[in-house]
Design a protein around this motif. Structure first.
Motif, PDB file in Angstrom:
ATOM      1  N   GLU A  18     -13.828 -16.851  -7.731  1.00 56.70           N
ATOM      2  CA  GLU A  18     -14.631 -15.897  -8.468  1.00 56.70           C
ATOM      3  C   GLU A  18     -16.075 -16.351  -8.499  1.00 56.70           C
ATOM      4  O   GLU A  18     -16.386 -17.532  -8.369  1.00 56.70           O
ATOM      5  N   GLY A  19     -16.938 -15.361  -8.597  1.00 55.68           N
ATOM      6  CA  GLY A  19     -18.364 -15.606  -8.664  1.00 55.68           C
ATOM      7  C   GLY A  19     -18.984 -14.610  -9.624  1.00 55.68           C
ATOM      8  O   GLY A  19     -18.284 -13.889 -10.344  1.00 55.68           O
ATOM      9  N   GLU A  20     -20.284 -14.526  -9.610  1.00 55.38           N
ATOM     10  CA  GLU A  20     -20.994 -13.664 -10.548  1.00 55.38           C
ATOM     11  C   GLU A  20     -20.598 -12.188 -10.408  1.00 55.38           C
ATOM     12  O   GLU A  20     -20.494 -11.467 -11.391  1.00 55.38           O
ATOM     13  N   HIS A  21     -20.339 -11.739  -9.185  1.00 53.27           N
ATOM     14  CA  HIS A  21     -20.077 -10.313  -8.953  1.00 53.27           C
ATOM     15  C   HIS A  21     -18.726 -10.030  -8.299  1.00 53.27           C
ATOM     16  O   HIS A  21     -18.520  -8.944  -7.770  1.00 53.27           O
ATOM     17  N   TYR A  22     -17.813 -11.003  -8.307  1.00 50.20           N
ATOM     18  CA  TYR A  22     -16.508 -10.772  -7.678  1.00 50.20           C
ATOM     19  C   TYR A  22     -15.445 -11.687  -8.272  1.00 50.20           C
ATOM     20  O   TYR A  22     -15.747 -12.700  -8.894  1.00 50.20           O
ATOM     21  N   LYS A  23     -14.182 -11.294  -8.073  1.00 48.52           N
ATOM     22  CA  LYS A  23     -13.035 -12.126  -8.426  1.00 48.52           C
ATOM     23  C   LYS A  23     -11.934 -11.808  -7.428  1.00 48.52           C
ATOM     24  O   LYS A  23     -11.664 -10.640  -7.134  1.00 48.52           O
ATOM     25  N   VAL A  24     -11.288 -12.850  -6.893  1.00 46.02           N
ATOM     26  CA  VAL A  24     -10.180 -12.685  -5.950  1.00 46.02           C
ATOM     27  C   VAL A  24      -8.917 -13.202  -6.619  1.00 46.02           C
ATOM     28  O   VAL A  24      -8.851 -14.358  -7.018  1.00 46.02           O
ATOM     29  N   LYS A  25      -7.916 -12.305  -6.745  1.00 45.73           N
ATOM     30  CA  LYS A  25      -6.639 -12.671  -7.365  1.00 45.73           C
ATOM     31  C   LYS A  25      -5.508 -12.418  -6.362  1.00 45.73           C
ATOM     32  O   LYS A  25      -5.569 -11.484  -5.579  1.00 45.73           O
ATOM     33  N   ARG A  26      -4.478 -13.231  -6.456  1.00 45.40           N
ATOM     34  CA  ARG A  26      -3.223 -12.948  -5.766  1.00 45.40           C
ATOM     35  C   ARG A  26      -2.257 -12.523  -6.868  1.00 45.40           C
ATOM     36  O   ARG A  26      -2.012 -13.279  -7.812  1.00 45.40           O
ATOM     37  N   ARG A  85     -16.204  -1.519 -12.289  1.00 42.06           N
ATOM     38  CA  ARG A  85     -15.912  -2.240 -11.056  1.00 42.06           C
ATOM     39  C   ARG A  85     -15.005  -1.436 -10.136  1.00 42.06           C
ATOM     40  O   ARG A  85     -14.161  -0.667 -10.579  1.00 42.06           O
ATOM     41  N   ALA A  86     -15.197  -1.642  -8.858  1.00 47.57           N
ATOM     42  CA  ALA A  86     -14.314  -1.098  -7.841  1.00 47.57           C
ATOM     43  C   ALA A  86     -13.368  -2.225  -7.425  1.00 47.57           C
ATOM     44  O   ALA A  86     -13.639  -3.400  -7.682  1.00 47.57           O
ATOM     45  N   GLU A  87     -12.260  -1.874  -6.770  1.00 47.11           N
ATOM     46  CA  GLU A  87     -11.311  -2.877  -6.314  1.00 47.11           C
ATOM     47  C   GLU A  87     -10.945  -2.622  -4.865  1.00 47.11           C
ATOM     48  O   GLU A  87     -10.948  -1.479  -4.399  1.00 47.11           O
ATOM     49  N   HIS A  88     -10.615  -3.704  -4.157  1.00 48.65           N
ATOM     50  CA  HIS A  88     -10.120  -3.638  -2.787  1.00 48.65           C
ATOM     51  C   HIS A  88      -8.796  -4.386  -2.779  1.00 48.65           C
ATOM     52  O   HIS A  88      -8.754  -5.566  -3.109  1.00 48.65           O
ATOM     53  N   TRP A  89      -7.710  -3.688  -2.466  1.00 45.28           N
ATOM     54  CA  TRP A  89      -6.382  -4.293  -2.471  1.00 45.28           C
ATOM     55  C   TRP A  89      -5.914  -4.497  -1.044  1.00 45.28           C
ATOM     56  O   TRP A  89      -6.092  -3.636  -0.178  1.00 45.28           O
TER      57      TRP A  89
END
Length: 95
Positions: A22-30, A47-51
């Protein structure tokens, strides 16, 4: 690796998730969804999401329309769109 550097993992009734980055403008989760379980119907206004489906088939409700997303496929969800993620009869993993 210190506890501060360790990925954040949480277990929920529907499965679990781990924050990979994760950073200031994003988060990556599994996210792992157990067979027959689902996440709540939700909408994000900022926020938008990309799955990306890593394993299994996701039955996604996107603004009251059900679609199937299979292993290797992706789905882009714009902000202010309502979504729900359902697992099929096998474990579902998405990022």
């Amino acid at each position: 690796m210190t506890d501060r550097d360790s990925p954040a993992c949480e277990t929920r009734p529907w499965g679990s998730f781990i924050v990979l980055d994760e950073g200031e403008h994003y988060k990556v989760k599994r996210i792992e969804v157990l067979p027959g379980k689902r996440l709540s119907y939700q909408r994000h206004t900022r926020r938008a999401e990309h799955w990306f489906v890593v394993r299994g088939t996701a039955k996604v409700t996107l603004n009251d329309v059900e679609i199937l997303v299979k292993t290797g496929e992706t789905l882009d969800i714009a902000d202010r769109k309502s979504t729900r993620l359902n697992s099929s009869h096998i474990p579902l993993s998405r990022m």
